[in-house]
Design an enzyme around this catalytic site. Sequence first.
Site, mmCIF file in Angstrom:
data_model
loop_
_atom_site.group_PDB
_atom_site.id
_atom_site.type_symbol
_atom_site.label_atom_id
_atom_site.label_comp_id
_atom_site.label_asym_id
_atom_site.label_seq_id
_atom_site.Cartn_x
_atom_site.Cartn_y
_atom_site.Cartn_z
ATOM 1 N N HIS A 70 0.077 -1.377 -0.273
ATOM 2 C CA HIS A 70 -0.144 0.233 0.133
ATOM 3 C C HIS A 70 1.147 1.318 0.509
ATOM 4 C CE1 HIS A 70 -3.581 -2.469 1.950
ATOM 5 N NE2 HIS A 70 -3.523 -2.786 0.980
ATOM 6 N N HIS A 71 2.688 0.878 -0.263
ATOM 7 C CA HIS A 71 2.381 2.097 -0.840
ATOM 8 C C HIS A 71 2.842 3.551 -1.230
ATOM 9 C CE1 HIS A 71 4.748 0.472 -3.629
ATOM 10 N NE2 HIS A 71 5.542 1.158 -4.147
ATOM 11 N N LYS A 76 -2.487 -2.817 -8.091
ATOM 12 C CA LYS A 76 -2.795 -2.685 -8.963
ATOM 13 C C LYS A 76 -2.263 -3.441 -9.696
ATOM 14 C CE LYS A 76 -4.487 -0.932 -13.729
ATOM 15 N NZ LYS A 76 -5.427 -2.345 -13.607
ATOM 16 N N LYS A 100 7.326 -4.281 -10.091
ATOM 17 C CA LYS A 100 7.038 -3.834 -11.586
ATOM 18 C C LYS A 100 7.102 -2.433 -12.033
ATOM 19 C CE LYS A 100 5.475 -7.411 -13.433
ATOM 20 N NZ LYS A 100 3.474 -8.320 -13.910
ATOM 21 N N ASP A 105 8.265 3.941 -12.748
ATOM 22 C CA ASP A 105 7.287 4.647 -12.553
ATOM 23 C C ASP A 105 5.856 4.567 -12.281
ATOM 24 O OD1 ASP A 105 9.432 5.629 -11.166
ATOM 25 O OD2 ASP A 105 10.496 6.404 -12.769
ATOM 26 N N LYS A 112 -2.946 -9.110 -6.904
ATOM 27 C CA LYS A 112 -3.686 -9.775 -7.661
ATOM 28 C C LYS A 112 -4.693 -10.564 -6.864
ATOM 29 C CE LYS A 112 -1.392 -11.020 -11.697
ATOM 30 N NZ LYS A 112 -0.658 -10.443 -12.582
ATOM 31 N N SER A 368 -2.229 0.396 -18.870
ATOM 32 C CA SER A 368 -3.005 0.280 -17.058
ATOM 33 C C SER A 368 -3.323 1.621 -17.247
ATOM 34 C CB SER A 368 -3.647 -1.309 -16.951
ATOM 35 O OG SER A 368 -3.516 -2.802 -17.285
#
Length: 476
Positions: A70-71, A76, A100, A105, A112, A368
């Site tokens: 959650h940083h 995603k 990833k 960035d 997931k 995405s």
Amino acid sequence: MSKKNQNNTGCNFFNYSIEKNFNKAAKFISVDNGILDQIKECNSVYRMHFPVKIDKKIKIIKAYRVQHSHHKLPCKGGIRYSSKVNQDEIIALAALMTYKCAIMDVPFGGAKGGIKIDPQSTSKENIEKITRRYTYELIKKNFIGPGIDVPAPDYGTGEKEMSWILDTFTSLRPGDINALACVTGKPISQGGVRGRKEATGLGVFYGIKEFCSIKEEMSSIGLDVGISGKRIIIQGLGNVGYHTANFFYKSDAKIIALAEREGAIYNKNGLNVSKVISHLKNTGSILNFPDAVNIEKTEKALEIECDILIPAALENVIHKYNAHKINAKIIGEAANGPITHEADSILEKKGIVIIPDIYLNAGGVTVSYFEWLKNLSHVRYGRVEKKFSENMNGELLNIIETICKKTISEKEKKIILRGANEIDLVRSGLEDTMVSCFHKIRNLKKSLNIQNFRTTSFLLAINKIIDSYEKLGIFP
Ligand code: NAD
């Protein structure tokens, strides 16, 4: 290692491979071990069982959504449908997403999801029911939303499933103006972005192409610079594998073998990818393609001599039992985690260059991100500025023609005047991200004299996450 979490290659994908890779990279960092533990640990796991009526019987479906970090928010990551889905695998894949996104960035934490079903033997109607019920469960526990957690396609899922997720979400959140951004990988008509479907494969192509353009790298493995004529083997002809194959084929590479579940096909002079796809559509299998020989045991295709081997199906396909038989100069990890930790060391000793998943297949999440931005800005890329650019280009061209007293042909004019549309902008954004990130990794590798791209990629990712935590002011 618990027996339960081991697969048939004797490897626990998460605890064994990813943690080992993380620890190797962490040796280059001097921070409090607590910070490293915080980065490594998985933040939330939502394991669910829900009932769905299938063929007049109640079936209990097992599913997961994991938020590894959650940083940065939202989290995603894709959703996979497979009968092999398990908690360890989904945690591993969520962790890979964290690293990833950091490398690319892309300002998200990793996540997931997975549903334990076999999409091949489940009817479309039942997949829809299961997808909608899964989305409902995520909404109930606040595990989905444009600012919370944004799923996308992965193994066994695609645009169709993303549409059902969107439709379920919007019907339960009426009036949410940003609802379109609750999921990516949607069809264009449902708020998708042009270029998302092929983004992972195109990213794989850009990443490998960049490596192959560097003389120093290529001569160290005895290859000429460039993609043209390179002998390539691809495992998996799904979303990622098919587009990867297609981009390499169009760039004059020789696709000498393609492997699918039912077997593989081989032609040392190269396969015509579009003809193979037509054959697959017509017959339901890649086998018996007129211009190729069949390889019955599909995994044997990985051992054929080639320049570039691209696993694009599943994890752990190159393991300690077959790594020494691999006969490639470069392995491009299009799939997530296709090489186990033990195999990694064997391949490194053989001098095979591995371009790792946490960089190479990040084209999907990059685009995405573009889709999410499009949904939040409520406007198609290029819509506002396209005509303005074309008019400005026209004005400039008139001035140049007047000064030079020359007129250019209509064909040339068309090329010069054209303003960028959505697909141009998405593809240039993707290429720029893949190329610039490759050089960031390579420069770091050179500056610290690190042996391989995987450790360097992990190091780059961890450094960025540490920086993010420090700037949050969480750690003194
Ligand atoms: P997909 O379901 O579209 O395709 C997977 C393909 O692999 C299918 O054609 C399947 O038949 C084939 N396959 C399954 N088992 C096989 C075997 N033993 N040998 C050969 N082929 C086999 O999935 P995808 O979206 O292309 O994902 C493939 C890999 O790429 C996964 O590891 C996934 O996590 C990773 N990935 C996908 C995306 C994405 O945007 N879809 C992004 C990043 C990473």
